[in-house]
Design a protein around this motif. Structure first.
Motif, PDB file in Angstrom:
ATOM      1  N   PRO A 270       0.831  -1.208   0.000  1.00 44.24           N
ATOM      2  CA  PRO A 270       0.000   0.000   0.000  1.00 44.24           C
ATOM      3  C   PRO A 270       0.859   1.249   0.000  1.00 44.24           C
ATOM      4  O   PRO A 270       2.009   1.234   0.475  1.00 44.24           O
ATOM      5  CB  PRO A 270      -0.815  -0.131   1.293  1.00 44.24           C
ATOM      6  CG  PRO A 270      -0.033  -1.060   2.154  1.00 44.24           C
ATOM      7  CD  PRO A 270       0.693  -1.995   1.233  1.00 44.24           C
ATOM      8  N   ASP A 315     -11.257  -0.275 -11.493  1.00 42.17           N
ATOM      9  CA  ASP A 315     -11.188   1.009 -12.191  1.00 42.17           C
ATOM     10  C   ASP A 315     -10.750   0.797 -13.634  1.00 42.17           C
ATOM     11  O   ASP A 315      -9.587   0.547 -13.914  1.00 42.17           O
ATOM     12  CB  ASP A 315     -10.214   1.944 -11.468  1.00 42.17           C
ATOM     13  CG  ASP A 315     -10.231   3.363 -12.040  1.00 42.17           C
ATOM     14  OD1 ASP A 315     -10.896   3.578 -13.072  1.00 42.17           O
ATOM     15  OD2 ASP A 315      -9.582   4.247 -11.453  1.00 42.17           O
ATOM     16  N   HIS A 325      -8.807  -1.616  -6.699  1.00 41.32           N
ATOM     17  CA  HIS A 325      -8.612  -1.086  -5.353  1.00 41.32           C
ATOM     18  C   HIS A 325      -9.320  -2.005  -4.364  1.00 41.32           C
ATOM     19  O   HIS A 325     -10.515  -2.316  -4.536  1.00 41.32           O
ATOM     20  CB  HIS A 325      -9.186   0.326  -5.229  1.00 41.32           C
ATOM     21  CG  HIS A 325      -8.586   1.304  -6.196  1.00 41.32           C
ATOM     22  ND1 HIS A 325      -7.616   2.211  -5.852  1.00 41.32           N
ATOM     23  CD2 HIS A 325      -8.825   1.504  -7.524  1.00 41.32           C
ATOM     24  CE1 HIS A 325      -7.286   2.931  -6.900  1.00 41.32           C
ATOM     25  NE2 HIS A 325      -7.997   2.521  -7.932  1.00 41.32           N
ATOM     26  N   THR A 327     -10.417  -2.548  -0.360  1.00 42.28           N
ATOM     27  CA  THR A 327     -10.608  -1.788   0.864  1.00 42.28           C
ATOM     28  C   THR A 327     -11.142  -2.690   1.964  1.00 42.28           C
ATOM     29  O   THR A 327     -12.070  -3.468   1.748  1.00 42.28           O
ATOM     30  CB  THR A 327     -11.601  -0.625   0.640  1.00 42.28           C
ATOM     31  OG1 THR A 327     -11.115   0.190  -0.424  1.00 42.28           O
ATOM     32  CG2 THR A 327     -11.721   0.230   1.894  1.00 42.28           C
ATOM     33  N   SER A 332      -6.690   0.494   2.571  1.00 49.84           N
ATOM     34  CA  SER A 332      -6.897   0.112   1.174  1.00 49.84           C
ATOM     35  C   SER A 332      -5.567  -0.090   0.479  1.00 49.84           C
ATOM     36  O   SER A 332      -4.526   0.413   0.917  1.00 49.84           O
ATOM     37  CB  SER A 332      -7.703   1.192   0.440  1.00 49.84           C
ATOM     38  OG  SER A 332      -7.006   2.416   0.434  1.00 49.84           O
ATOM     39  N   LYS A 334      -3.925  -0.587  -3.747  1.00 47.39           N
ATOM     40  CA  LYS A 334      -4.197  -0.501  -5.180  1.00 47.39           C
ATOM     41  C   LYS A 334      -3.278  -1.447  -5.922  1.00 47.39           C
ATOM     42  O   LYS A 334      -2.088  -1.523  -5.627  1.00 47.39           O
ATOM     43  CB  LYS A 334      -3.965   0.934  -5.677  1.00 47.39           C
ATOM     44  CG  LYS A 334      -4.098   1.116  -7.189  1.00 47.39           C
ATOM     45  CD  LYS A 334      -3.784   2.553  -7.563  1.00 47.39           C
ATOM     46  CE  LYS A 334      -3.807   2.752  -9.081  1.00 47.39           C
ATOM     47  NZ  LYS A 334      -3.477   4.149  -9.461  1.00 47.39           N
TER      48      LYS A 334
END
Length: 432
Positions: A270, A315, A325, A327, A332, A334
Motif C-alpha cells: 500500500p 477502475d 482497489h 478496501t 486500502s 491498489k
C-alpha cells in the motif's frame, strides 16, 4: 521525404526533403484542419497526433506560451523525480552534443513540464520566444504536436520536424524526444529531448536521444541492484532467526530476501505503509517492521481474516491506468492490472454468481476450449488477489462488495479488447 502507400496515398515525413516536403506537409495539415480528404498525409505517428490535437480543440494559430510553474514548484518537482539523480549522465551524454549542434537539451516530467534545459546559448535565447523554458507546459493538450508531448502521448521515441508541428509558430523548429521509464516497474518518469532551429535537423538525432534515455534507465537499474544488495546484507541475519514465512523488500516491494516461502519478484505494498499489522492482498495478515531501505514482512499464519477486504473497486476508466482497489478495516491497497487481467475481473464482475473455466474462456476468447489459458491467468491473478477471489466456480468471494468504474463514455470500455464480454458491454453502452 515522401513515399506512396498501398492505397496510393502520399506519405510525407518533412525530414530531409527541404521545401517540397514542407509544402506537402502544409497541404496535408490544411486539409486536416478543414476536415477535407487529402491524397497527402503525414507519417502515421504525426497523423495520429494531429487527430488527437484536433479533437482537443488546439488552435493551430495560437502561441505556444503557457503559464510557467513557480520556481519553488519546479524545485519540488526536481526533487520528487528520479531524473534529478540522472542529470549528470544526461548532461554528459546530450548537453555538450546539443551545444555543438546548435541545439538544446530539455528534460520534462510526466506532465510535460520542463524541469531542466541546457545547451547552445543562442538557441536558449530563441527558445524563450516559443516558451521552451523551465516550468513551461509541452504536453500535446497544451502545445499541440511536438516531440515532448507526442512522446508522452504515444509512449515511444519520436522526432517532429518543421511543419509536422501542429502549431504554426513551431514550424521553424525540429525536436527529438524519448521517454525514460523506471526499469523496476516500467513506469514513465519523464522525457528527454533535443530541440533546435529546423535547419539543425539531423536524422541520427532521434537514435542519439533514445540511446541516452536507455543509458539513464540502465543507471537506475544499477543503483537499484546496489540498494537491494545492501538491504539483503541487513535482512539475511534477521531472517535466519525467524520461524515461519517472512520477506525483506525495498520500499517499492522488490524482493531482497525471503524465508519459508517461494520467492516473488515484487510484493505489492500500500502507498501509506506503516509499521504494525497490515493486510496484503497476496499474503493476508502480516506484521510489518522497518529496515534500512525497506521493510521486514512477517506473514501471520495463525491470524484471522478480520482485516480482509470487504470492497473491490475495478477502475477501468483509463485504458493506460487499469487498476483494482481493495478496501478493508485496515485500509486500502491498489493493484495495477494488465489488459487481460482487467478483462477477467470485468467478466467476474458481470457474472457475480461465478464462471467455470470454459465459460470464462468464452467470455474472454470466444472459445470455450481455451481453459488452460484461463486457469493460468486466474492463477496469476490469485497471487495478488487471493483474499477476494474464490474458485469452483471462479468468482468474487462471498460478502465482497464489487464496483466497476467505467470510462466517461461507455463505448470506450477497454477500447483495444476483443473479449466478447467486453464487446457486448460496449454495444449495450452505445445503444443507450
Amino acid at each position: 521525404m515522401t513515399e506512396t502507400g498501398s492505397a496510393g496515398v502520399l506519405r510525407v515525413t518533412g525530414q530531409g526533403a527541404g521545401r517540397q516536403a514542407t509544402r506537402l506537409l502544409h497541404r496535408a495539415r490544411e486539409a486536416r484542419l478543414a476536415g477535407e480528404p487529402s491524397g497527402v498525409v503525414p507519417r502515421a505517428e504525426i497523423d495520429a497526433s494531429w487527430d488527437r490535437v484536433v479533437r482537443s480543440g488546439i488552435d493551430p494559430d495560437q502561441s505556444p506560451e503557457s503559464e510557467l510553474l513557480e520556481a519553488d514548484e519546479i524545485e519540488h518537482r526536481r526533487r520528487s523525480t528520479a531524473l534529478g539523480e540522472l542529470m549528470p549522465l544526461l548532461r554528459a551524454g546530450l548537453a555538450s552534443i546539443a551545444d555543438a549542434a546548435q541545439q538544446i537539451m530539455v528534460v520534462t516530467d510526466t506532465e510535460g513540464r520542463v524541469l531542466w534545459r541546457q545547451g547552445n546559448t543562442g538557441v536558449l535565447r530563441r527558445a524563450h520566444d516559443i516558451c521552451l523554458e523551465e516550468g513551461a507546459a509541452w504536453a500535446e493538450a497544451a502545445t499541440g504536436t511536438n516531440a515532448i508531448g507526442t512522446a508522452l502521448a504515444a509512449r515511444v521515441p519520436i522526432q517532429v520536424h518543421s511543419a509536422e508541428h501542429f502549431i504554426r509558430a513551431l514550424h521553424g523548429w525540429t525536436c527529438a524526444a524519448a521517454p525514460v521509464r523506471d526499469p523496476r516497474d516500467g513506469r514513465l518518469i519523464g522525457i528527454v529531448d533535443i530541440s533546435g532551429p529546423a535547419s539543425t535537423f539531423h536524422p541520427a538525432t532521434l537514435a542519439l536521444v533514445d540511446s541516452v534515455a536507455r543509458l539513464a534507465e540502465g543507471e537506475i537499474r544499477t543503483r537499484h541492484l546496489a540498494e537491494i544488495e545492501r538491504l539483503r546484507a541487513v535482512a539475511a541475519p534477521i531472517l535466519c532467526r525467524i520461524g515461519g514465512r517472512a520477506l525483506a523488500v525495498d520500499v517499492h516491494g522488490r524482493l531482497a530476501a525471503v524465508t519459508g516461502m517461494p520467492p516473488v519478484d515484487r510484493l505489492p505494498l500500500p502507498k501509506s505503509l506503516r509499521p504494525g499489522p497490515v493486510w496484503l492482498p497476496s499474503l493476508g495478515m502480516c506484521q510489518v517492521e522497518p529496515l534500512p531501505g525497506g521493510w521486514l514482512v512477517q506473514v501471520d499464519d495463525v491470524g484471522t481474516t478480520a482485516g480482509a477486504p470487504r470492497r473491490v473497486v475495478l477502475d477501468l476508466s483509463r485504458p493506460r491506468a487499469l487498476a483494482v482497489h481493495l478496501t478493508g478495516p485496515l485500509g486500502s491497497v491498489k493493484q495495477r492490472l494488465s489488459p487481460r487481467h482487467a478483462e477477467l475481473l470485468f467478466a467476474l464482475a458481470v457474472h457475480r454468481q461465478g464462471r467455470t473455466a470454459s465459460e470464462l474462456a468464452r467470455d474472454i476468447f470466444g472459445d470455450a476450449t481455451r481453459t488452460v489459458t484461463v486457469r493460468a491467468e486466474i492463477s496469476r491473478l490469485r497471487r495478488h488477489l487471493a483474499e477476494v477471489l474464490a474458485h469452483r466456480p471462479y468468482r468474487f468471494g462471498d460478502g465482497v462488495e464489487v464496483e466497476v468504474i467505467h470510462p466517461e463514455h461507455g463505448a470506450d470500455l477497454l477500447p483495444h479488447s476483443l473479449a466478447p464480454v467486453v464487446a457486448e458491454a460496449r454495444r449495450a453502452a452505445r445503444a443507450t
